[in-house]
Design a protein around this motif. Structure first.
Motif, PDB file in Angstrom:
ATOM      1  N   HIS A 121       0.808  -1.225   0.000  1.00 18.44           N
ATOM      2  CA  HIS A 121       0.000   0.000   0.000  1.00 18.44           C
ATOM      3  C   HIS A 121       0.843   1.278   0.000  1.00 18.44           C
ATOM      4  CE1 HIS A 121       0.484   0.064   4.437  1.00 18.44           C
ATOM      5  NE2 HIS A 121       0.077   1.317   4.390  1.00 18.44           N
ATOM      6  N   ASP A 122       2.020   1.233   0.648  1.00 22.52           N
ATOM      7  CA  ASP A 122       2.891   2.415   0.684  1.00 22.52           C
ATOM      8  C   ASP A 122       4.147   2.213  -0.179  1.00 22.52           C
ATOM      9  OD1 ASP A 122       1.353   4.039   2.348  1.00 22.52           O
ATOM     10  OD2 ASP A 122       2.320   3.343   4.194  1.00 22.52           O
ATOM     11  N   ALA A 123       4.045   1.348  -1.178  1.00 18.99           N
ATOM     12  CA  ALA A 123       5.247   1.001  -1.963  1.00 18.99           C
ATOM     13  C   ALA A 123       5.891   2.234  -2.608  1.00 18.99           C
ATOM     14  CB  ALA A 123       4.906  -0.028  -3.033  1.00 18.99           C
TER      15      ALA A 123
ATOM     16  N   HIS B 299      -7.260   3.716  -2.391  1.00 19.80           N
ATOM     17  CA  HIS B 299      -8.031   4.570  -1.482  1.00 19.80           C
ATOM     18  C   HIS B 299      -7.622   4.428  -0.016  1.00 19.80           C
ATOM     19  CE1 HIS B 299     -10.584   5.480  -4.867  1.00 19.80           C
ATOM     20  NE2 HIS B 299     -10.916   4.219  -5.036  1.00 19.80           N
ATOM     21  N   HIS B 300      -6.429   3.867   0.263  1.00 20.64           N
ATOM     22  CA  HIS B 300      -6.126   3.567   1.665  1.00 20.64           C
ATOM     23  C   HIS B 300      -5.978   4.807   2.538  1.00 20.64           C
ATOM     24  CE1 HIS B 300      -1.770   4.099   0.582  1.00 20.64           C
ATOM     25  NE2 HIS B 300      -1.678   4.490   1.830  1.00 20.64           N
ATOM     26  N   THR B 301      -5.626   5.936   1.964  1.00 21.00           N
ATOM     27  CA  THR B 301      -5.420   7.141   2.788  1.00 21.00           C
ATOM     28  C   THR B 301      -6.735   7.871   3.040  1.00 21.00           C
ATOM     29  OG1 THR B 301      -3.334   7.395   1.589  1.00 21.00           O
ATOM     30  CG2 THR B 301      -3.957   9.180   3.065  1.00 21.00           C
ATOM     31  N   LEU B 302      -7.511   8.054   2.002  1.00 17.49           N
ATOM     32  CA  LEU B 302      -8.717   8.881   2.106  1.00 17.49           C
ATOM     33  C   LEU B 302      -9.967   8.076   2.451  1.00 17.49           C
ATOM     34  CD1 LEU B 302      -8.177  11.110  -1.069  1.00 17.49           C
ATOM     35  CD2 LEU B 302      -7.811  11.764   1.318  1.00 17.49           C
TER      36      LEU B 302
ATOM     37  N   ARG C  90      -0.936  10.927  -2.907  1.00 21.00           N
ATOM     38  CA  ARG C  90      -0.747  10.430  -4.285  1.00 21.00           C
ATOM     39  C   ARG C  90      -0.167   9.027  -4.348  1.00 21.00           C
ATOM     40  NH1 ARG C  90       1.710  16.181  -6.369  1.00 21.00           N
ATOM     41  NH2 ARG C  90      -0.308  17.114  -6.871  1.00 21.00           N
ATOM     42  N   HIS C  91       0.559   8.622  -3.277  1.00 19.37           N
ATOM     43  CA  HIS C  91       1.274   7.340  -3.379  1.00 19.37           C
ATOM     44  C   HIS C  91       0.328   6.150  -3.543  1.00 19.37           C
ATOM     45  CE1 HIS C  91       0.417   7.863   0.893  1.00 19.37           C
ATOM     46  NE2 HIS C  91       0.515   6.556   1.034  1.00 19.37           N
ATOM     47  N   GLY C  92      -0.888   6.223  -2.952  1.00 21.62           N
ATOM     48  CA  GLY C  92      -1.845   5.114  -3.089  1.00 21.62           C
ATOM     49  C   GLY C  92      -2.307   4.945  -4.534  1.00 21.62           C
TER      50      GLY C  92
HETATM   51 FE   FE2 Z   1      -0.081   5.505   2.854  1.00 27.95          FE
END
Ligand code: FE2
Ligand code: FE2
Length: 192
Positions: free
Chosen positions: A63-65, A111-114, A86-88
């Motif tokens: 998810h944070d690659a 969508h893992h952040t938002l 943006r990273h997701g």
């Molecule tokens: Fe993240």
């Protein structure tokens, strides 16, 4: 050992082997490992089979690659989002370009952040695991209680984390993203 049912990149990620294009520093790796362990444990407790356990662990590892990728590359890949989230979407786009077609997993990463109304089960648990990461210090009894109950109590946990994320944004003078507001609103609706 690779799993013939899974994309090789997903199979490798489930074992903690990230693709060569990943940009992850050592602190972030600790986070990924912790989130992946939690996701695999939840998948097992929920009675999911080995293949799904691998998908859940792989989503967590990936998810944070691109968390530490060059900001210019992230802007190019996901310029419609603000810096920091943006990273997701950039990682999901890269995985898709590599031939990964697992929509539930791609949506979870995107969508893992938002958060997002369309998150499916894997994405809803990843949203929680990312926030509740047991490798970070437990800062409130409420958070410890949620962690102890999960994977039971999904709805309550989602409502709390979504509300916390919105409060965090407001405290810093930022308008919460519409995706997060819509997700929170859905979680507060009937049947949730
Ligand atoms: Fe993240
Ligand atoms: Fe994360």
């Amino acid at each position: 050992m690779s799993d013939p049912d899974l994309h090789p990149l997903i199979s490798a990620a489930s074992r903690g082997e990230l693709p060569e294009w990943a940009a992850v520093d050592s602190d972030r790796r600790t986070h990924l490992e912790s989130v992946a362990r939690l996701m695999r444990e939840w998948a097992r407790t929920l009675g999911l089979g080995g293949r799904d356990q691998k998908r859940w662990a792989a989503a967590a590892w990936l998810h944070d690659a691109l968390r530490s990728a060059d900001p210019r590359d992230l802007a190019e890949a996901a310029g419609e989002y603000t810096d920091g989230v943006r990273h997701g979407p950039a990682t999901a786009a890269r995985l898709e370009a590599e031939g990964v077609d697992d929509d539930e997993l791609l949506g979870a990463i995107r969508h893992h952040t938002l958060g997002h109304r369309r998150l499916q089960r894997l994405g809803r648990y990843l949203y929680l695991a990312d926030y509740l990461d047991p490798s970070r210090s437990i800062d409130s009894p409420e958070r410890a209680e949620l962690l102890a109950r999960l994977p039971d109590g999904l709805g309550d946990a989602l409502r709390m984390v979504c509300a916390r994320r919105i409060a965090w944004q407001l405290e810093r003078g930022h308008a919460p993203h519409q995706d997060t507001v819509d997700f929170c609103h859905q979680l507060s609706g009937p049947g949730e």
